[in-house]
Design an enzyme around this catalytic site. Sequence first.
Site, PDB file in Angstrom:
ATOM      1  N   LEU A   1     -33.340  39.815  -0.009  1.00  0.00           N
ATOM      2  CA  LEU A   1     -34.777  40.025  -0.194  1.00  0.00           C
ATOM      3  C   LEU A   1     -35.458  38.688  -0.499  1.00  0.00           C
ATOM      4  CD1 LEU A   1     -34.636  43.316  -2.303  1.00  0.00           C
ATOM      5  CD2 LEU A   1     -35.387  43.054   0.073  1.00  0.00           C
TER       6      LEU A   1
ATOM      7  N   HIS B   1     -34.725  38.939  -5.881  1.00  0.00           N
ATOM      8  CA  HIS B   1     -33.260  38.800  -5.957  1.00  0.00           C
ATOM      9  C   HIS B   1     -32.688  39.455  -7.208  1.00  0.00           C
ATOM     10  CE1 HIS B   1     -32.944  35.105  -3.057  1.00  0.00           C
ATOM     11  NE2 HIS B   1     -33.217  36.233  -2.444  1.00  0.00           N
TER      12      HIS B   1
ATOM     13  N   SER C   1     -34.310  49.894   4.560  1.00  0.00           N
ATOM     14  CA  SER C   1     -35.540  49.154   4.807  1.00  0.00           C
ATOM     15  C   SER C   1     -36.701  49.938   4.214  1.00  0.00           C
ATOM     16  CB  SER C   1     -35.741  48.971   6.320  1.00  0.00           C
ATOM     17  OG  SER C   1     -37.008  48.405   6.574  1.00  0.00           O
ATOM     18  N   ARG C   2     -37.799  49.204   3.906  1.00  0.00           N
ATOM     19  CA  ARG C   2     -39.006  49.897   3.435  1.00  0.00           C
ATOM     20  C   ARG C   2     -39.612  50.697   4.572  1.00  0.00           C
ATOM     21  NH1 ARG C   2     -42.400  44.838   1.946  1.00  0.00           N
ATOM     22  NH2 ARG C   2     -41.549  44.393   4.006  1.00  0.00           N
TER      23      ARG C   2
ATOM     24  N   ARG D   1     -41.610  32.204   2.645  1.00  0.00           N
ATOM     25  CA  ARG D   1     -41.397  30.886   2.036  1.00  0.00           C
ATOM     26  C   ARG D   1     -42.686  30.221   1.568  1.00  0.00           C
ATOM     27  NH1 ARG D   1     -37.840  32.318   5.422  1.00  0.00           N
ATOM     28  NH2 ARG D   1     -35.656  31.706   5.273  1.00  0.00           N
TER      29      ARG D   1
ATOM     30  N   LYS E   1     -29.252  33.113  -2.010  1.00  0.00           N
ATOM     31  CA  LYS E   1     -29.654  31.958  -2.798  1.00  0.00           C
ATOM     32  C   LYS E   1     -31.150  31.768  -2.719  1.00  0.00           C
ATOM     33  CE  LYS E   1     -31.109  29.475  -0.159  1.00  0.00           C
ATOM     34  NZ  LYS E   1     -32.216  29.592   0.857  1.00  0.00           N
TER      35      LYS E   1
ATOM     36  N   ASP F   1     -36.136  27.202  -1.224  1.00  0.00           N
ATOM     37  CA  ASP F   1     -35.559  27.594   0.065  1.00  0.00           C
ATOM     38  C   ASP F   1     -34.427  26.672   0.514  1.00  0.00           C
ATOM     39  OD1 ASP F   1     -35.625  29.476   2.216  1.00  0.00           O
ATOM     40  OD2 ASP F   1     -36.277  27.821   3.488  1.00  0.00           O
TER      41      ASP F   1
HETATM   42  N1  LIG Z   1     -27.878  31.543   3.243  1.00  0.00           N
HETATM   43  C1  LIG Z   1     -28.651  31.223   4.255  1.00  0.00           C
HETATM   44  O1  LIG Z   1     -28.232  30.602   5.226  1.00  0.00           O
HETATM   45  C2  LIG Z   1     -30.073  31.685   4.251  1.00  0.00           C
HETATM   46  C3  LIG Z   1     -30.870  31.442   5.362  1.00  0.00           C
HETATM   47  C4  LIG Z   1     -32.161  31.959   5.390  1.00  0.00           C
HETATM   48  C5  LIG Z   1     -32.652  32.650   4.288  1.00  0.00           C
HETATM   49  N2  LIG Z   1     -31.865  32.828   3.201  1.00  0.00           N
HETATM   50  C6  LIG Z   1     -32.384  33.566   2.023  1.00  0.00           C
HETATM   51  O2  LIG Z   1     -32.496  34.922   2.407  1.00  0.00           O
HETATM   52  C7  LIG Z   1     -33.667  35.496   1.833  1.00  0.00           C
HETATM   53  C8  LIG Z   1     -34.493  36.115   2.935  1.00  0.00           C
HETATM   54  O3  LIG Z   1     -34.904  35.135   3.860  1.00  0.00           O
HETATM   55  P1  LIG Z   1     -35.346  35.548   5.341  1.00  0.00           P
HETATM   56  O4  LIG Z   1     -35.905  34.378   6.011  1.00  0.00           O
HETATM   57  O5  LIG Z   1     -34.249  36.275   6.004  1.00  0.00           O
HETATM   58  O6  LIG Z   1     -36.569  36.540   4.976  1.00  0.00           O
HETATM   59  P2  LIG Z   1     -37.341  37.577   5.867  1.00  0.00           P
HETATM   60  O7  LIG Z   1     -36.859  37.572   7.269  1.00  0.00           O
HETATM   61  O8  LIG Z   1     -38.793  37.366   5.601  1.00  0.00           O
HETATM   62  O9  LIG Z   1     -36.882  38.977   5.263  1.00  0.00           O
HETATM   63  C9  LIG Z   1     -37.152  39.407   3.980  1.00  0.00           C
HETATM   64  C10 LIG Z   1     -37.049  40.941   4.006  1.00  0.00           C
HETATM   65  O10 LIG Z   1     -37.324  41.415   2.712  1.00  0.00           O
HETATM   66  C11 LIG Z   1     -37.948  42.681   2.795  1.00  0.00           C
HETATM   67  N3  LIG Z   1     -39.099  42.643   1.875  1.00  0.00           N
HETATM   68  C12 LIG Z   1     -39.209  43.369   0.740  1.00  0.00           C
HETATM   69  N4  LIG Z   1     -40.347  43.102   0.103  1.00  0.00           N
HETATM   70  C13 LIG Z   1     -41.005  42.189   0.849  1.00  0.00           C
HETATM   71  C14 LIG Z   1     -42.251  41.542   0.703  1.00  0.00           C
HETATM   72  N5  LIG Z   1     -43.054  41.768  -0.327  1.00  0.00           N
HETATM   73  N6  LIG Z   1     -42.608  40.663   1.661  1.00  0.00           N
HETATM   74  C15 LIG Z   1     -41.792  40.406   2.709  1.00  0.00           C
HETATM   75  N7  LIG Z   1     -40.600  40.985   2.894  1.00  0.00           N
HETATM   76  C16 LIG Z   1     -40.205  41.889   1.971  1.00  0.00           C
HETATM   77  C17 LIG Z   1     -38.345  42.924   4.245  1.00  0.00           C
HETATM   78  O11 LIG Z   1     -37.435  43.905   4.778  1.00  0.00           O
HETATM   79  P3  LIG Z   1     -37.821  45.439   5.074  1.00  0.00           P
HETATM   80  O12 LIG Z   1     -39.202  45.403   5.612  1.00  0.00           O
HETATM   81  O13 LIG Z   1     -36.790  45.852   6.059  1.00  0.00           O
HETATM   82  O14 LIG Z   1     -37.724  46.193   3.788  1.00  0.00           O
HETATM   83  C18 LIG Z   1     -38.073  41.591   4.934  1.00  0.00           C
HETATM   84  O15 LIG Z   1     -37.548  41.748   6.220  1.00  0.00           O
HETATM   85  C19 LIG Z   1     -34.339  34.384   1.037  1.00  0.00           C
HETATM   86  O16 LIG Z   1     -33.986  34.488  -0.306  1.00  0.00           O
HETATM   87  C20 LIG Z   1     -33.763  33.106   1.618  1.00  0.00           C
HETATM   88  O17 LIG Z   1     -33.672  32.068   0.648  1.00  0.00           O
HETATM   89  C21 LIG Z   1     -30.591  32.366   3.172  1.00  0.00           C
END
Ligand SMILES: NC(=O)c1ccc[n+]([C@@H]2O[C@H](COP(=O)([O-])OP(=O)(O)OC[C@H]3O[C@@H](n4cnc5c(N)ncnc54)[C@H](OP(=O)(O)O)[C@@H]3O)[C@@H](O)[C@H]2O)c1
Length: 318
Positions: free
Chosen positions: A69, A74, A31-32, A161, A92, A173
Amino acid sequence: MRWGILSTANIGRKLIAGARVAGVEIAAVGSRDEARGRAFADEHGIPRVHASYEALLADGEVDAIYNPLPNSLHVPWSIKALEAGKHVLCEKPMSRDVEQVERAFDAADAAGRVLMEAFMWRFHVQTARVVELVRDGGIGRLRHINARFGFNLDPGSGNVRWDESLEGGALMDVGCYCVSGMRLLAGEPVRVSAERVGERVDGRLAAVLRFEGDVTGTFDCGMDVYPRSGLEVVGDDATLWIADPWHGVTPGIVMQRDLGEERIEVEAVDPYGQELLEVEAAVSEGRPPRLDRAESLAQARVIAALYRAADEGRAVTL
Ligand SMILES: NC(=O)c1ccc[n+]([C@@H]2O[C@H](COP(=O)([O-])OP(=O)(O)OC[C@H]3O[C@@H](n4cnc5c(N)ncnc54)[C@H](OP(=O)(O)O)[C@@H]3O)[C@@H](O)[C@H]2O)c1
């Protein structure tokens, strides 16, 4: 294989639950923010924490990286992970840019590592059953597909998003699932058009697609709508309706024929565990994963065409 998770992203929770069911080992998280990483590791029983993504990639006891991420990160971080000698499961959509997808798979080839886009719905038995029903003529000739995926997310929430610089948006998304679904059943579209709503990112997008063989498709996706999901596959003899096609938490296929309905029950499986197992199988068998370069390129090509169609207000031929 020992997996490392790049960040404390929310979706990691579902992946970890799936890994547990599938018997896949999650060895580390990066994590950052070290405290955030530590809290995430403690909550999920992950043995090692790294205070940066670079440190996770340098961990010699990690064989593969799960990259959840924000969208714009990605490809860059998947390439770094591949160059560090790790296999990669990348969330994705891998990218909306075809060249970026090419670069990522070139990096995988150069490193001799496996890279796969994490469209987990493709690994659900429900999806396989729908494909079987359509390919085996269960609905007659395929005529039309209608897909939907939407939810309601406050634009002021600060969620990734709604962030243009992180390549948010409804199509990126959730609409990408509709694209994936239509492509799986009808092949590659030959023409697309779309309408988008939203200033910086598309809060909502609706599209019309045309496929070979006079098959048509429509879908809508949104981040400002009452939650909706579904996939309707229309043949000239019968129609399939899948209420929960993307998550498959409450699977089941309804076949409508002769003005009657038959429900086809499907086993509930955790698709997140299955996608991890697919990467592991591709590695151990020395083959490309089921979702390979061609698949991710085709996805990106359609997403890019839909955005172009929406931005330019005209149909785009592929
Ligand atoms: N397959 C599925 O069912 C599914 C479902 C939901 C989302 N997704 C995908 O998963 C990805 C993440 O979605 P999520 O909703 O889990 O996201 P999220 O909770 O916002 O998490 C993104 C993570 O990325 C890191 N990060 C690095 N640079 C960042 C920045 N500039 N701004 C914000 N976060 C940053 C952070 O982790 P640290 O602070 O720990 O470094 C943050 O916790 C997306 O690509 C989404 O399309 C897939």
